[in-house]
Design a protein around this motif. Structure first.
Motif, mmCIF file in Angstrom:
data_model
loop_
_atom_site.group_PDB
_atom_site.id
_atom_site.type_symbol
_atom_site.label_atom_id
_atom_site.label_comp_id
_atom_site.label_asym_id
_atom_site.label_seq_id
_atom_site.Cartn_x
_atom_site.Cartn_y
_atom_site.Cartn_z
ATOM 1 N N GLN A 140 -1.175 -0.345 -5.351
ATOM 2 C CA GLN A 140 -2.169 0.349 -6.178
ATOM 3 C C GLN A 140 -1.622 1.639 -6.763
ATOM 4 O O GLN A 140 -2.234 2.208 -7.677
ATOM 5 N N GLY A 141 -0.484 2.091 -6.258
ATOM 6 C CA GLY A 141 0.156 3.293 -6.760
ATOM 7 C C GLY A 141 -0.269 4.547 -6.017
ATOM 8 O O GLY A 141 -1.327 4.602 -5.390
ATOM 9 N N THR A 142 0.598 5.554 -6.091
ATOM 10 C CA THR A 142 0.302 6.861 -5.516
ATOM 11 C C THR A 142 0.738 7.932 -6.517
ATOM 12 O O THR A 142 1.826 7.846 -7.093
ATOM 13 N N GLN A 143 -0.122 8.930 -6.730
ATOM 14 C CA GLN A 143 0.106 9.941 -7.762
ATOM 15 C C GLN A 143 1.022 11.042 -7.247
ATOM 16 O O GLN A 143 0.766 11.642 -6.203
ATOM 17 N N VAL A 181 0.840 -1.188 0.000
ATOM 18 C CA VAL A 181 0.000 0.000 0.000
ATOM 19 C C VAL A 181 0.879 1.244 0.000
ATOM 20 O O VAL A 181 1.532 1.554 1.009
ATOM 21 N N GLU A 182 0.882 1.941 -1.128
ATOM 22 C CA GLU A 182 1.664 3.162 -1.255
ATOM 23 C C GLU A 182 0.886 4.363 -0.722
ATOM 24 O O GLU A 182 -0.352 4.387 -0.773
ATOM 25 N N SER A 183 1.635 5.352 -0.263
ATOM 26 C CA SER A 183 1.044 6.608 0.186
ATOM 27 C C SER A 183 2.094 7.713 0.077
ATOM 28 O O SER A 183 3.281 7.433 -0.121
ATOM 29 N N GLY A 184 1.630 8.941 0.218
ATOM 30 C CA GLY A 184 2.549 10.074 0.231
ATOM 31 C C GLY A 184 2.572 10.905 -1.024
ATOM 32 O O GLY A 184 3.192 11.971 -1.052
ATOM 33 N N LEU A 195 7.588 9.147 -0.255
ATOM 34 C CA LEU A 195 6.590 8.106 -0.465
ATOM 35 C C LEU A 195 6.853 6.949 0.495
ATOM 36 O O LEU A 195 7.998 6.674 0.853
ATOM 37 N N SER A 196 5.766 6.287 0.876
ATOM 38 C CA SER A 196 5.858 5.104 1.718
ATOM 39 C C SER A 196 5.133 3.945 1.056
ATOM 40 O O SER A 196 4.174 4.149 0.304
ATOM 41 N N CYS A 197 5.579 2.749 1.351
ATOM 42 C CA CYS A 197 4.915 1.528 0.886
ATOM 43 C C CYS A 197 4.843 0.588 2.084
ATOM 44 O O CYS A 197 5.868 0.044 2.511
#
Length: 116
Positions: A108-111, A5-8, A20-22
């Protein structure tokens, strides 16, 4: 089951920074190398950076070398990508990747959007 789960991701001005974090689960994070990739519309997903299981070895795409830093916290099962001096051409969806038993797993990716 494996979960990444990516974020940031965010909108940032040129020259800015993001981390970014995963967050990983469902497998023993500390024994696998991990990677970051990115993709823009109409283009293939491209390699950004990778890191060894213990974090002692890293590799970067030429386009991000000296600006991005990949790292990991095995105690937290989390992969990071510190991105500095961001450029408009860094705009993409960023994904973390695991290969385990010849199976490729993606989050799922993070934009990330770099624009003034």
């Amino acid at each position: 089951q494996v979960q990444l789960v990516e974020s940031g991701g965010a909108l940032v001005e040129p020259g800015g920074s993001l981390r970014l974090s995963c967050a990983a689960s469902g497998f023993t994070f500390s024994v696998f190398g991990m990677s970051w990739y990115r993709q823009t519309p109409g283009k293939e997903r491209e390699f950004v950076a990778s890191i060894s299981p213990g974090g002692g070895s890293t590799n970067y795409a030429a386009s991000v070398k000296d600006r991005f830093t990949i790292s990991r916290d095995n105690a937290k099962s989390t992969l990071y990508l510190q991105m500095n001096s961001l450029k408009p051409e860094d705009t993409a969806v960023y994904y973390c990747r695991l290969i385990r038993s010849r199976v490729i797993y993606w989050g799922q990716g993070t934009q990330v959007t770099v624009s003034s």
